[in-house]
Structure formats: structure tokens, C-alpha cells
Design a protein around this motif. Structure first.
Motif, mmCIF file in Angstrom:
data_model
loop_
_atom_site.group_PDB
_atom_site.id
_atom_site.type_symbol
_atom_site.label_atom_id
_atom_site.label_comp_id
_atom_site.label_asym_id
_atom_site.label_seq_id
_atom_site.Cartn_x
_atom_site.Cartn_y
_atom_site.Cartn_z
ATOM 1 N N UNK A 312 0.829 -1.207 0.000
ATOM 2 C CA UNK A 312 0.000 0.000 0.000
ATOM 3 C C UNK A 312 0.865 1.260 0.000
ATOM 4 N N UNK A 313 1.962 1.247 0.721
ATOM 5 C CA UNK A 313 2.858 2.409 0.751
ATOM 6 C C UNK A 313 3.492 2.652 -0.614
ATOM 7 N N UNK A 314 3.889 1.575 -1.286
ATOM 8 C CA UNK A 314 4.447 1.721 -2.631
ATOM 9 C C UNK A 314 3.375 2.170 -3.623
ATOM 10 N N UNK A 315 2.178 1.631 -3.481
ATOM 11 C CA UNK A 315 1.082 2.036 -4.360
ATOM 12 C C UNK A 315 0.823 3.537 -4.237
ATOM 13 N N UNK A 316 0.777 4.019 -3.010
ATOM 14 C CA UNK A 316 0.475 5.432 -2.777
ATOM 15 C C UNK A 316 1.580 6.334 -3.317
ATOM 16 N N UNK A 317 2.831 5.945 -3.115
ATOM 17 C CA UNK A 317 3.947 6.785 -3.551
ATOM 18 C C UNK A 317 4.052 6.859 -5.063
ATOM 19 N N UNK A 318 3.705 5.778 -5.754
ATOM 20 C CA UNK A 318 3.909 5.702 -7.207
ATOM 21 C C UNK A 318 2.660 6.006 -8.015
ATOM 22 N N UNK A 319 1.561 6.339 -7.346
ATOM 23 C CA UNK A 319 0.294 6.536 -8.043
ATOM 24 C C UNK A 319 0.382 7.678 -9.051
ATOM 25 N N UNK A 320 -0.225 7.458 -10.218
ATOM 26 C CA UNK A 320 -0.279 8.469 -11.262
ATOM 27 C C UNK A 320 -1.702 8.977 -11.412
ATOM 28 N N UNK A 321 -1.848 10.202 -11.858
ATOM 29 C CA UNK A 321 -3.173 10.730 -12.153
ATOM 30 C C UNK A 321 -3.631 10.173 -13.491
ATOM 31 N N UNK A 322 -4.725 9.437 -13.523
ATOM 32 C CA UNK A 322 -5.151 8.820 -14.785
ATOM 33 C C UNK A 322 -5.578 9.857 -15.812
ATOM 34 N N UNK A 323 -5.461 9.498 -17.077
ATOM 35 C CA UNK A 323 -5.996 10.308 -18.150
ATOM 36 C C UNK A 323 -7.463 9.940 -18.357
ATOM 37 N N UNK A 324 -8.175 10.737 -19.161
ATOM 38 C CA UNK A 324 -9.567 10.423 -19.478
ATOM 39 C C UNK A 324 -9.619 9.207 -20.397
ATOM 40 N N UNK A 325 -10.588 8.289 -20.249
ATOM 41 C CA UNK A 325 -11.762 8.346 -19.364
ATOM 42 C C UNK A 325 -11.542 7.720 -17.993
ATOM 43 N N UNK A 326 -10.295 7.337 -17.694
ATOM 44 C CA UNK A 326 -10.072 6.563 -16.476
ATOM 45 C C UNK A 326 -10.279 7.392 -15.219
ATOM 46 N N UNK A 327 -9.878 8.686 -15.235
ATOM 47 C CA UNK A 327 -10.110 9.483 -14.047
ATOM 48 C C UNK A 327 -11.604 9.642 -13.797
ATOM 49 N N UNK A 328 -12.387 9.753 -14.883
ATOM 50 C CA UNK A 328 -13.830 9.906 -14.748
ATOM 51 C C UNK A 328 -14.436 8.635 -14.156
ATOM 52 N N UNK A 329 -13.939 7.494 -14.568
ATOM 53 C CA UNK A 329 -14.446 6.226 -14.051
ATOM 54 C C UNK A 329 -14.102 6.067 -12.571
ATOM 55 N N UNK A 330 -12.907 6.498 -12.190
ATOM 56 C CA UNK A 330 -12.513 6.406 -10.788
ATOM 57 C C UNK A 330 -13.397 7.295 -9.920
ATOM 58 N N UNK A 331 -13.655 8.499 -10.407
ATOM 59 C CA UNK A 331 -14.426 9.460 -9.618
ATOM 60 C C UNK A 331 -15.894 9.073 -9.536
ATOM 61 N N UNK A 332 -16.447 8.596 -10.667
ATOM 62 C CA UNK A 332 -17.899 8.437 -10.745
ATOM 63 C C UNK A 332 -18.395 6.990 -10.779
ATOM 64 N N UNK A 333 -17.492 6.029 -10.987
ATOM 65 C CA UNK A 333 -17.998 4.677 -11.183
ATOM 66 C C UNK A 333 -17.081 3.612 -10.580
ATOM 67 N N UNK A 334 -16.346 3.962 -9.541
ATOM 68 C CA UNK A 334 -15.391 3.011 -8.979
ATOM 69 C C UNK A 334 -16.085 1.799 -8.359
ATOM 70 N N UNK A 335 -17.348 1.964 -7.943
ATOM 71 C CA UNK A 335 -18.078 0.837 -7.365
ATOM 72 C C UNK A 335 -18.281 -0.274 -8.391
ATOM 73 N N UNK A 336 -18.525 0.123 -9.646
ATOM 74 C CA UNK A 336 -18.790 -0.858 -10.696
ATOM 75 C C UNK A 336 -17.548 -1.183 -11.516
ATOM 76 N N UNK A 337 -16.488 -0.401 -11.350
ATOM 77 C CA UNK A 337 -15.231 -0.637 -12.063
ATOM 78 C C UNK A 337 -14.077 -0.591 -11.071
#
Length: 347
Positions: A312-337
Motif C-alpha cells: 500500500x505504501x508503494x502504491x500510494x507513492x507511485x500513483x499516477x493521475x489517470x488520463x480520461x476516461x479513467x479518471x472519470x471512471x474512478x471518480x464516478x464509477x469506482x463501485x462498478x469498475x
């Protein structure tokens, strides 16, 4: 050595595969390495002793000389090893000396078999996608290779999601051999693979064979804040690919790797490799070595696991901001994706 299934196939492969880009002088005028026949035989010995029997090469590595050296290194033990090679890259100056046409792939396979001094290749990858050749021509050609016995399994490399999905659909439509593996660029320093290709691999049963799991040297511990790039590093070679993300994200990741190295007694490269092996769909990671010391260090990446908190610590440190449409899916549809958690490989 742990073995896993290569995607939705019956082939078991070691979680570490040995890459031969360092054979015969490597690429970029030898910056990758300069392993010749005697040393290559020694590295094959070391690999087999460690339970590593999967060797990766390509027809463009050192203009085909890497394949030739690998063939010589395994000449008396072909039945003990698995060989994966690749085609699609340019091998000559002619119009048809590149790509995935039936013409080029047929000539490329015969040339690889000749250099490797073998009758068959265990895994034959396309090194990239060819948008100028119809997908049905490509896959019917590869299916012919499998039916002829010259190729056991087929894979692809560096495909986008739609390119891989279209290929799998065409294979299914005609009952042709399907890609069981996708050789992809993936590491703590470059995680875009997770956005589209990893969910696809989970859904379709495609095993991931990771190339450059240390991000072309960025995760060796040599690249740090306010520190010049070492002259002997691949990163010092003009034209080497810059990994995704910004340098600050990389430095933050290396900071966490430093912390974990102190906690676990493992080296930074071993930690970075082990993290990749913990990810969904990963069947094997390809490592290279310029010498026996590097080889031995890479072997230390297996036989143990990071715990959930460390991951989890490595995941958090290396996380990237997704491009569209992935950021939209994370924000609005992470329950189903949700992030893929199904692992198609077997320990």
C-alpha cells in the motif's frame, strides 16, 4: 522458483524470465550489455540451476546476433528451456522488411529459427501492432505457424487495449490461435498498464510478461534527487525512453523503497521486482544482467512477499493521475469498475 500459468494456456513459466537484450553487444551501441557466447552459457547455467527455464529474445536485438548467441548457449539442452522471440520490427531496408504481413512474418520466423538453431519457438510474440496489415491476415499467419509446429504459443507486445481486444475477437471468430500473453512495459515508475490493459487481461485470460520492470534503470536506486545520472547507466544514453510520470513521483517512490530496504534487508531492485510480481495477471517478469552479480541480485526478488502495508505504501507513492476516461471512471464509477483483484495465474 515459483511457476505460474501463462495466461489462459496450459504452459507453466517461471516468475522470472531471463532477457537476452544484453547478448552480443545489446542495443544503443552496447549500452545494454556485451554478453558473448561463453558468458551467455554461464548465465544459462545459472538460470537453470535457479529454476529459470524461460529465455526471451527478439530478431532485432543486435541485428539478430542475440538470437544466435542464445541458440549457441542452449544448443545441448534445447529440451530443457522455453524460448520466446519476437518479430515485427525492421530487419532490413526493403518496404516489406518490417511489420506483420504474412510475407514478413514468414521470413522473420524462418530467420529466427535458423539463428536459434531450433525447429520451433515456444512463444512467438509480435513486437508491436501493425495498422497497415489486416488483423485477419496477421492471425491466420500465426495460426499457420502453430499448426505447422514451428510455434507453440503466440503473444503480442506493446499493444493498446483496443488492438489486443480486436485481435482476440478475430481469433475467436475464426477459431484461430489466440494471444495467451502480452509482453508489456510495467513497473512502479510506469503504471498506465493498470488503466486498460490489466482489466482486459483479467477479463480475457491474457498473461502479462513484464519487460523493463525496473523502468530502464530508474528503480535501481541510482536515480535520486540532486544526483547526476551515472555515466554507465542506460539513462545516460541519448534516446532512451523516459518513463511516465514526473521525476518527483519517481523520487517519492524511491524514498519509500529506501524505507522498505531498511525494514526488510532487501535491495531496492529486489523490492521493485517483488512489487510487480504481486500484481494481477503477471505471469513472469523479464530481467537482464550484464554480469553474474546483477544476475544473483535479481534472483533475490523471489521466495518472499511484501506485506499488505508495504504494498500500500508503494502504491500510494507511485500513483499516477489517470488520463480520461479513467479518471472519470474512478471518480464516478469506482463501485462498478474496481481495481482488478482477480489473478489468473496459479502459484
Amino acid at each position: 522458483m515459483e511457476y505460474r500459468q501463462l495466461g489462459r494456456s496450459g504452459l507453466s513459466v517461471p516468475v522470472l524470465s531471463f532477457g537476452t537484450a544484453t547478448f552480443a553487444g545489446g542495443e544503443q551501441e552496447g549500452s545494454w550489455g556485451n554478453v558473448q557466447v561463453d558468458e551467455a552459457r554461464r548465465m544459462v547455467d545459472l538460470a537453470l540451476d535457479a529454476g529459470i527455464n524461460f529465455f526471451d529474445t527478439a530478431d532485432i536485438y543486435s541485428g539478430g546476433r542475440a538470437e544466435k548467441i542464445l541458440g549457441q548457449a542452449v544448443a545441448d539442452r534445447r529440451d530443457q528451456v522455453l524460448i520466446g522471440t519476437k518479430a515485427n520490427g525492421r530487419t532490413g531496408t526493403g518496404r516489406n522488411d518490417a511489420g506483420s504481413s504474412r510475407h514478413h512474418l514468414t521470413r522473420a520466423l524462418e530467420a529466427s529459427l535458423n539463428r536459434l538453431d531450433t525447429d520451433y519457438v515456444d512463444v512467438y510474440y509480435l513486437h508491436g501492432f501493425d495498422a497497415l496489415t489486416p488483423v485477419d491476415e496477421v492471425l491466420s499467419t500465426l495460426d499457420d505457424f502453430v499448426r505447422s509446429g514451428k510455434v507453440r504459443y503466440i503473444g503480442c507486445s506493446n499493444f493498446s487495449g483496443w488492438q489486443l481486444m480486436k485481435s482476440l475477437s478475430v481469433s475467436e471468430r475464426y477459431g484461430w490461435g489466440r494471444y495467451v500473453a502480452h509482453q508489456a512495459f510495467y513497473s512502479l515508475a510506469s503504471r498506465e498498464f493498470e488503466w486498460e490493459l490489466m482489466p482486459l487481461a483479467v477479463d480475457q485470460g491474457v498473461g502479462t510478461v513484464v519487460w523493463s520492470p525496473l523502468s530502464q534503470g530508474r528503480l535501481t536506486g541510482k536515480l535520486r534527487r540532486n544526483t547526476p545520472v551515472p555515466a554507465d547507466s542506460r539513462l545516460a544514453v541519448p534516446g532512451e525512453t523516459e518513463a511516465s510520470g514526473d521525476r518527483e513521483t519517481l523520487y517519492r517512490t524511491v524514498d519509500v523503497l529506501d524505507e522498505l530496504a531498511n525494514e526488510t534487508g532487501k535491495t531496492i531492485p529486489q523490492l521493485a521486482l517483488n512489487w510487480v510480481l504481486s500484481r494481477p495477471t503477471v505471469s513472469s517478469i523479464i530481467f537482464g544482467a550484464r554480469n553474474e552479480a546483477q544476475f544473483a541480485e535479481n534472483l533475490g526478488a523471489v521466495g518472499w512477499s511484501l506485506d499488505a502495508d508495504q504494498i500500500a505504501r508503494l502504491d500510494a507513492a507511485s500513483a499516477l493521475t489517470p488520463i480520461y476516461p479513467y479518471w472519470h471512471q474512478v471518480v464516478n464509477n469506482s463501485e462498478r469498475l474496481p481495481f482488478p483483484t482477480s489473478v489468473i495465474v496459479q502459484d
